[in-house]
Scaffold this motif. Structure first.
Motif, PDB file in Angstrom:
ATOM      1  N   SER A  27       0.830  -1.209   0.000  1.00 18.87           N
ATOM      2  CA  SER A  27       0.000   0.000   0.000  1.00 18.87           C
ATOM      3  C   SER A  27       0.861   1.254   0.000  1.00 18.87           C
ATOM      4  N   ILE A  28       1.746   1.347  -0.966  1.00 12.02           N
ATOM      5  CA  ILE A  28       2.694   2.464  -1.000  1.00 12.02           C
ATOM      6  C   ILE A  28       2.004   3.791  -1.275  1.00 12.02           C
ATOM      7  N   LEU A  29       0.870   3.769  -1.947  1.00 10.33           N
ATOM      8  CA  LEU A  29       0.164   5.008  -2.261  1.00 10.33           C
ATOM      9  C   LEU A  29      -0.468   5.657  -1.038  1.00 10.33           C
ATOM     10  N   ASP A  30      -0.474   4.949   0.090  1.00 10.83           N
ATOM     11  CA  ASP A  30      -0.997   5.526   1.331  1.00 10.83           C
ATOM     12  C   ASP A  30      -0.037   6.563   1.912  1.00 10.83           C
ATOM     13  N   PHE A  31       1.179   6.613   1.394  1.00 14.56           N
ATOM     14  CA  PHE A  31       2.215   7.488   1.940  1.00 14.56           C
ATOM     15  C   PHE A  31       2.606   8.544   0.907  1.00 14.56           C
ATOM     16  N   ASN A  32       3.101   9.693   1.373  1.00 13.58           N
ATOM     17  CA  ASN A  32       3.502  10.734   0.426  1.00 13.58           C
ATOM     18  C   ASN A  32       4.991  11.034   0.477  1.00 13.58           C
ATOM     19  N   ALA A  33       5.739  10.205   1.216  1.00 12.79           N
ATOM     20  CA  ALA A  33       7.178  10.432   1.302  1.00 12.79           C
ATOM     21  C   ALA A  33       7.883   9.135   1.661  1.00 12.79           C
ATOM     22  N   MET A  34       9.177   9.094   1.333  1.00 16.39           N
ATOM     23  CA  MET A  34      10.026   7.968   1.702  1.00 16.39           C
ATOM     24  C   MET A  34      11.270   8.523   2.370  1.00 16.39           C
ATOM     25  N   GLY A  35      11.743   7.798   3.365  1.00 20.03           N
ATOM     26  CA  GLY A  35      12.923   8.269   4.081  1.00 20.03           C
ATOM     27  C   GLY A  35      13.968   7.190   4.240  1.00 20.03           C
ATOM     28  N   TRP A  36      15.208   7.628   4.372  1.00 22.94           N
ATOM     29  CA  TRP A  36      16.311   6.743   4.745  1.00 22.94           C
ATOM     30  C   TRP A  36      16.745   7.103   6.161  1.00 22.94           C
ATOM     31  N   PHE A  37      16.848   6.090   6.996  1.00 19.06           N
ATOM     32  CA  PHE A  37      17.318   6.241   8.364  1.00 19.06           C
ATOM     33  C   PHE A  37      18.588   5.417   8.531  1.00 19.06           C
ATOM     34  N   ARG A  38      19.305   5.671   9.603  1.00 20.19           N
ATOM     35  CA  ARG A  38      20.440   4.828   9.949  1.00 20.19           C
ATOM     36  C   ARG A  38      20.532   4.708  11.467  1.00 20.19           C
ATOM     37  N   GLN A  39      21.117   3.587  11.873  1.00 18.46           N
ATOM     38  CA  GLN A  39      21.305   3.343  13.296  1.00 18.46           C
ATOM     39  C   GLN A  39      22.669   2.728  13.513  1.00 18.46           C
ATOM     40  N   ALA A  40      23.504   3.454  14.223  1.00 16.88           N
ATOM     41  CA  ALA A  40      24.825   2.957  14.590  1.00 16.88           C
ATOM     42  C   ALA A  40      24.731   2.252  15.938  1.00 16.88           C
ATOM     43  N   PRO A  41      25.668   1.354  16.226  1.00 11.61           N
ATOM     44  CA  PRO A  41      25.632   0.631  17.505  1.00 11.61           C
ATOM     45  C   PRO A  41      25.588   1.585  18.694  1.00 11.61           C
ATOM     46  N   GLY A  42      24.648   1.338  19.593  1.00  8.75           N
ATOM     47  CA  GLY A  42      24.542   2.154  20.793  1.00  8.75           C
ATOM     48  C   GLY A  42      23.909   3.506  20.597  1.00  8.75           C
ATOM     49  N   LYS A  43      23.426   3.776  19.383  1.00 10.17           N
ATOM     50  CA  LYS A  43      22.825   5.088  19.109  1.00 10.17           C
ATOM     51  C   LYS A  43      21.388   4.916  18.646  1.00 10.17           C
ATOM     52  N   GLN A  44      20.646   6.014  18.731  1.00  5.05           N
ATOM     53  CA  GLN A  44      19.260   5.984  18.270  1.00  5.05           C
ATOM     54  C   GLN A  44      19.211   6.029  16.745  1.00  5.05           C
ATOM     55  N   ARG A  45      18.131   5.513  16.207  1.00  8.31           N
ATOM     56  CA  ARG A  45      17.918   5.590  14.777  1.00  8.31           C
ATOM     57  C   ARG A  45      17.684   7.052  14.401  1.00  8.31           C
ATOM     58  N   GLU A  46      18.345   7.489  13.329  1.00  6.72           N
ATOM     59  CA  GLU A  46      18.229   8.878  12.920  1.00  6.72           C
ATOM     60  C   GLU A  46      17.843   8.988  11.455  1.00  6.72           C
ATOM     61  N   LEU A  47      17.098  10.040  11.151  1.00  4.29           N
ATOM     62  CA  LEU A  47      16.690  10.305   9.776  1.00  4.29           C
ATOM     63  C   LEU A  47      17.862  10.911   9.014  1.00  4.29           C
ATOM     64  N   VAL A  48      18.176  10.322   7.873  1.00  2.00           N
ATOM     65  CA  VAL A  48      19.291  10.784   7.058  1.00  2.00           C
ATOM     66  C   VAL A  48      18.805  11.681   5.933  1.00  2.00           C
ATOM     67  N   ALA A  49      17.749  11.236   5.255  1.00  2.00           N
ATOM     68  CA  ALA A  49      17.218  11.991   4.121  1.00  2.00           C
ATOM     69  C   ALA A  49      15.804  11.528   3.845  1.00  2.00           C
ATOM     70  N   HIS A  50      15.007  12.412   3.247  1.00  3.73           N
ATOM     71  CA  HIS A  50      13.699  11.971   2.802  1.00  3.73           C
ATOM     72  C   HIS A  50      13.317  12.679   1.519  1.00  3.73           C
ATOM     73  N   ILE A  51      12.378  12.081   0.803  1.00  4.53           N
ATOM     74  CA  ILE A  51      11.915  12.620  -0.464  1.00  4.53           C
ATOM     75  C   ILE A  51      10.411  12.454  -0.536  1.00  4.53           C
TER      76      ILE A  51
END
Length: 121
Positions: A27-51
């Motif tokens: 159901s990809i049409l339910d969303f209006n954006a896509m994002g890339w996140f990353r998570q390093a060991p011991g750190k919180q997941r963070e947003l890197v970029a979105h479109i």
């Protein structure tokens, strides 16, 4: 419900490049954006970029000028071109289907398994 599968990670030396890809289905049409996140060991997941579906892009300060996010709406894929990689970019990278609002990117609840990016010094 949307299914996401990331690919393209690997081991690269500092200064090198990698291109990540995310294939989305469901159901990809339910969303209006896509994002890339990353998570390093011991750190919180963070947003890197979105479109957004309209092509608007936004980047974290730490990757601005080095990473480029792009999408192919016809194929439901999102890519992240990563150049001039640094050891601090080492993390598991995840894509996400979400929403762009006036407050920024709001993540959806579906996540792929992620792809490991390791940058050696």
């Amino acid at each position: 419900q949307v299914q996401l599968v990331e690919s393209g990670g690997g081991l690269v030396q500092a200064g090198g490049s990698l291109r990540l890809s995310c294939a989305a289905s469901g159901s990809i049409l339910d969303f209006n954006a896509m994002g890339w996140f990353r998570q390093a060991p011991g750190k919180q997941r963070e947003l890197v970029a979105h479109i957004t579906s309209g092509g608007y892009t936004n980047y974290a300060n730490s990757v601005q000028g080095r990473f480029t996010i792009s999408s192919d709406n016809a194929r439901n894929t999102v890519a992240l071109q990563m150049n001039s990689l640094k050891p601090e970019d080492t993390a598991v990278y995840y894509c996400n289907a979400g929403y762009r609002t006036s407050f920024g990117y709001s993540s959806g609840t579906s996540w792929g398994p992620g792809t490991q990016v390791t940058v050696s010094s």
